[in-house]
Design an enzyme around this catalytic site. Sequence first.
Site, short mmCIF file in Angstrom:
data_model
loop_
_atom_site.label_atom_id
_atom_site.label_comp_id
_atom_site.label_asym_id
_atom_site.label_seq_id
_atom_site.Cartn_x
_atom_site.Cartn_y
_atom_site.Cartn_z
N CYS A 60 -5.61 -43.29 8.80
CA CYS A 60 -6.26 -44.49 9.34
C CYS A 60 -5.34 -45.71 9.21
O CYS A 60 -5.26 -46.53 10.12
CB CYS A 60 -7.60 -44.73 8.64
SG CYS A 60 -8.85 -43.51 9.12
N GLN A 100 -9.33 -44.25 1.67
CA GLN A 100 -7.90 -44.48 1.47
C GLN A 100 -7.05 -43.61 2.40
O GLN A 100 -5.95 -43.19 2.04
CB GLN A 100 -7.53 -44.21 0.00
CG GLN A 100 -7.95 -45.31 -0.95
CD GLN A 100 -7.20 -46.61 -0.69
OE1 GLN A 100 -6.10 -46.63 -0.16
NE2 GLN A 100 -7.82 -47.72 -1.08
N SER A 101 -7.57 -43.36 3.57
CA SER A 101 -6.86 -42.48 4.51
C SER A 101 -5.50 -43.04 4.94
O SER A 101 -5.41 -44.18 5.43
CB SER A 101 -7.75 -42.29 5.75
OG SER A 101 -7.00 -41.80 6.83
N ASN A 102 -4.47 -42.23 4.76
CA ASN A 102 -3.14 -42.61 5.26
C ASN A 102 -3.11 -42.59 6.78
O ASN A 102 -2.43 -43.40 7.41
CB ASN A 102 -2.08 -41.62 4.73
CG ASN A 102 -1.97 -41.67 3.23
OD1 ASN A 102 -1.68 -42.72 2.66
ND2 ASN A 102 -2.19 -40.54 2.56
#
Length: 336
Positions: free
Chosen positions: A79, A75-77
């Site tokens: 990325c 859930q990387s912001n």
Amino acid sequence: MPHLTYPPKLSLANIPTPFQKLERASRALGVNIWIKRDDLTGSVLSGNKIRKLEFTLAQAQLEGCDALITCGGLQSNHCRATALLGAQLGFEVHLILRGKPPLEFDGNLLLDTIAGAHIETFSTQGFTQQLSQRLEGKAQTLRSLGRKPYIIPTGASDDVGCWGYLHACAELHQDFERCDLEPEAIYLATGSGGTQAGLTLGAEIFELGCPVVGIAVCDDTAYFQRKVRRDMESWQRRYRANCEIGEAGIDALDIHVLDDYIGPGYAQAGEEVYQTITWLARQEGIVLDPVYTGKAFHGLVSEIKLGNINAGSDVVFIHTGGVFGVFPDRARFIGL
Ligand SMILES: *Cc1c(COP(=O)(O)O)cnc(C)c1O
């Protein structure tokens, strides 16, 4: 102010962002909390990563690259921001994500997919140890296909990315002047260290006159002191001609990190964090995320309640975004 020459920068973020006082929360807590609304740097492009990527992607263009490779949690912001900006600027985007993909894509992962990013997921175990190998392996594959890839490290936290929050300090300087403010400290969530590195450099350069305090969301104080210092040192080595900091250089800059609020681990939080998120939303109409800003804001509130911040003083919280992180965690908000 020392002489300062910015490296190439793209104009991608909606800045300057608003700077506001949290009126009701401040009254409730007895400390004046001011908030820098970097959750408003964009809509799906919101958050702190876009400020760094303004410099990182300018560098990628300068080097003639046509593909981006980066990495992070599922859930990387960072990325998600890279996926969307890559689409906007015509880069092919490859994401190397940590974790087991869920049956239904949600939050940032859904946005990555909508933006057309190429996604590969790997199990958490051994992810960090194998990361540089995987990034380089992906770059080799793309090169063999005639592409020119640019590798962005986790969170775009490196010498180039440091410029994002160094640049933001020019805004903070104006915000403080406009509000006639001399805050005690600036608080933020620290995850890969680049935001804190940039703010620490910028606070010195723009003479903000207060410490920058990172609230760790994963690793401990010693780890982040090393990481932030390393980012600042590589920034100084590369950009010595762009900006010279004081006589003592960056060695003289203190790096403040609180590691009392990590909870169970990265992207894992106790109920108190979810309670703080709902509390602030109901006080101020501002939504924090469970991975970064909720944890950090919970840390700030706890420090106030412990008496570690003087009653009646002014503090600044950088809202670094992350709203899409609430959706995959929906179950944790039920009944709060
Ligand atoms: C990445 C991130 C942070 C942490 O920034 P770093 O520069 O990685 O330390 C804080 N908040 C949000 C919402 C983020 O996405």
